[in-house]
Design a protein around this motif. Structure first.
Motif, PDB file in Angstrom:
ATOM      1  N   UNK A 175       9.426  10.604  14.954  1.00 20.85           N
ATOM      2  CA  UNK A 175       8.864  11.038  16.241  1.00 20.85           C
ATOM      3  C   UNK A 175       9.729  10.464  17.360  1.00 20.85           C
ATOM      4  N   UNK A 176      10.322  11.308  18.182  1.00 18.54           N
ATOM      5  CA  UNK A 176      11.242  10.783  19.205  1.00 18.54           C
ATOM      6  C   UNK A 176      10.616   9.697  20.084  1.00 18.54           C
ATOM      7  N   UNK A 177       9.349   9.843  20.420  1.00 18.36           N
ATOM      8  CA  UNK A 177       8.712   8.856  21.296  1.00 18.36           C
ATOM      9  C   UNK A 177       8.682   7.452  20.688  1.00 18.36           C
ATOM     10  N   UNK A 178       8.800   7.369  19.362  1.00 19.19           N
ATOM     11  CA  UNK A 178       8.763   6.050  18.713  1.00 19.19           C
ATOM     12  C   UNK A 178       9.947   5.178  19.118  1.00 19.19           C
ATOM     13  N   UNK A 179      10.959   5.770  19.695  1.00 18.18           N
ATOM     14  CA  UNK A 179      12.103   4.978  20.165  1.00 18.18           C
ATOM     15  C   UNK A 179      11.707   3.982  21.253  1.00 18.18           C
ATOM     16  N   UNK A 180      10.638   4.310  21.971  1.00 14.18           N
ATOM     17  CA  UNK A 180      10.274   3.483  23.129  1.00 14.18           C
ATOM     18  C   UNK A 180       8.782   3.181  23.234  1.00 14.18           C
ATOM     19  N   UNK A 181       7.966   3.678  22.305  1.00 17.15           N
ATOM     20  CA  UNK A 181       6.523   3.619  22.521  1.00 17.15           C
ATOM     21  C   UNK A 181       5.809   3.360  21.196  1.00 17.15           C
ATOM     22  N   UNK A 182       4.857   2.432  21.191  1.00 15.38           N
ATOM     23  CA  UNK A 182       4.086   2.130  19.978  1.00 15.38           C
ATOM     24  C   UNK A 182       3.031   3.193  19.690  1.00 15.38           C
ATOM     25  N   UNK A 183       2.765   4.038  20.651  1.00 14.18           N
ATOM     26  CA  UNK A 183       1.797   5.124  20.487  1.00 14.18           C
ATOM     27  C   UNK A 183       0.422   4.613  20.056  1.00 14.18           C
ATOM     28  N   UNK A 184      -0.028   3.571  20.704  1.00 15.48           N
ATOM     29  CA  UNK A 184      -1.353   2.998  20.418  1.00 15.48           C
ATOM     30  C   UNK A 184      -2.436   3.877  21.027  1.00 15.48           C
ATOM     31  N   UNK A 185      -3.588   3.999  20.371  1.00 17.88           N
ATOM     32  CA  UNK A 185      -4.669   4.836  20.894  1.00 17.88           C
ATOM     33  C   UNK A 185      -5.273   4.187  22.135  1.00 17.88           C
TER      34      UNK A 185
END
Lengths: 347, 347
Positions: A175-185
């Motif tokens: 997931x491209x966003x994983x490069x900069x973001x933990x994607x926590x709920x």
């Protein structure tokens, strides 16, 4: 030549690392869908119709309505239809449609929504579950590059062999966003009543997975291996998520049988589930016995058979921002989709 | 109360993230060794003696020598002894000693080294494998807090329940250096000949694991479960690493049976292996069928039995800097320990 699953134009300066070193070599090939760089967002819309027993006239009508709407101006680039019997014993037919142009989807959607959840239909429930994610919030994976399914059908094509797969954490790393973001709920789902329509409003980083199987090309021995040894384990995992998923962050799971245009069953299936977070999905995938067995079996299967395997596996995963989501239910039972995540009875 | 496996005084500003979110809850308890904050470095030294068939007099003498040296000034705080038969059919007795004060180890080591690998012994080979890691490069894990093994015996005690375990990547997340460093291997092992002594010089971030099992407290049914269902799978994995590990970055693996003071077998064992990198160990652990089965079985076992499980599992993992390592072999066969990583025949 190995490629990154993250397309070049979505590479950013990392603040978070991949889980594997740069020289990691996966043990078997896998592929991802590649969109044109001009595609910044896709839309995926699940239209469900729910009833008990044999299809009432209203269900057949609903399916005709949606097919007609799909064929109208700004309709989807691709759609498919599948069915399953849910934990409450209801039959559900779910039609999934995909757009690679969100302006087209937006132009199309309002009247379709009114047709689907804006009016009562005799003896059936209906629901709409929509995500409109940016391509940074989304990944796919395919065991072979020559048959797209789901959202990948609307892509421009498939990648070459990608690096980020066959290890725990590959899903996140794709997931491209994983490069900069933990994607926590960031929150909890809430119920909004709009007359008889029930809406669930979730939060940033709710997670959707569609994970499919296609055994239509398998020969006798591979088919037997899949149906006797793999499918029952997969079904166990799917049933666990359907019945007991909530405690581990799985709001809803549907193990779907894909239907042909004439409504008959195909030799394709997919699991579709809504998760509190990507992390919750990761934990289940890597620790629940049923999925660990599936993963182990797949690793062994694909490492051994390589390109000669005829079983096709794919998935698509989205971690959606709050404003990229819509969940709407009309006359559905309270365990339907994201309704299972909120309390619908009482005041 | 959940603790981090990384002790407070070794917490640093992260440039690399843990694999799990801060609210992650492991499904069963585990514990780590806690050193006094004044301990900045430990020493672990493996002294091996190798021979074919029954122990020649020189082997018995060597073991007496090392026991005497251990009892001398600046000797180790703890040591244990174990045996295994290697892939070339040689018997190996390995004595492992631990120091929590490297100055003491350094003061002790030079004469011991001369006794062990500085002189020929009739009909036996000898080897020394030493790591002197900083505590930042090292982690432990225990399934119960009331019996330390290996390096943990020299620690100050055990932690409470720690967070970073029961998921793939926990091992890395428990190593304090992982907060800021990918711990990538920086080079390749090289052979140095010093007369008959063969030395292997490795590189930054070579990895050692000692992973132990203790079934001495199990009752009849748990013991049967371990010996019939778990141990054979573990042994398969150990044999795979011993025989075919090199291709996946495992230079050497020893599946050891721990010996009592009188030389008799105990109901404890451990696997000890040298790895090209922590990443190589991670990939094996999470993808090789034998280990995945072990991990899955352990997860299920410990989640179900909880504190009532009498089987004890532990491990210690070190990712050593180049100047923290010493590998020295005298009259050993070419597949012994780190010799297997280099070409020893020819000019």
């Amino acid at each position: 030549m190995m490629e990154s699953a993250i397309p070049l134009h979505l590479e950013t300066a990392r603040t978070r690392h991949k889980r594997v070193p740069d020289d990691y070599q996966p043990p078997y090939p896998s592929f991802v869908a590649r969109y044109k760089p001009t595609v910044s967002r896709v839309a995926m819309a699940y239209f469900g119709v729910q009833y008990r027993g044999t299809a009432p006239l209203a269900a057949t009508d609903a399916l005709k309505d949606i097919a007609r709407l799909f064929a109208s101006e700004n309709g989807p680039s691709h759609w498919d239809q599948a069915r399953y019997v849910d934990q409450s014993g209801f039959e559900n037919v779910v039609t999934v449609a995909y757009w690679n142009d969100v302006a087209r989807f937006d132009a199309w959607f309002a009247p379709a929504r009114e047709v689907w959840t804006g009016r009562q239909r005799e003896g059936v429930g209906t629901f709409i579950e929509v995500l409109r994610p940016t391509v940074e919030r989304h990944e796919t994976l395919f065991s072979s590059p020559d048959r797209a399914e789901g959202v990948a059908v609307i892509a421009n094509g498939m990648s070459g062999e990608v690096q980020e797969h066959a290890y725990w954490g590959g899903m996140r790393d794709r997931i491209p966003l994983s490069q900069t973001d933990a994607m926590a709920p960031a929150g909890a789902p809430e119920l909004i009543r709009d007359g008889a329509r029930l809406r669930v409003v979730a939060y940033d980083n709710l997670c959707l997975i569609r994970s499919g199987q296609d055994w239509s090309d398998t020969g006798a021995s591979e088919r037997k291996l899949y149906l006797d040894d793999v499918e029952p384990v997969l079904r166990q995992g799917m049933n666990f998520l359907r019945d007991d998923g909530l405690a581990i962050g799985c709001y809803a799971n549907r193990y779907m049988q894909v239907l042909a245009a004439d409504g008959s069953a195909t030799e394709k299936s997919y699991g579709q589930s809504w998760w509190r977070s990507l992390a919750a999905l990761e934990r289940w995938a890597e620790s629940h016995p049923t999925h660990v067995r599936i993963f182990g079996a797949a690793m062994k299967y694909l490492s051994t058979l390589g390109p000669s395997a005829k079983l096709r596996l794919y998935h698509e995963v989205t971690v959606a921002a709050a404003d990229e989501q819509l969940f709407e239910y009309l006359n559905c039972h309270p365990k339907t989709g994201m309704l299972a995540a909120v309390e619908t009875v009482g005041a």
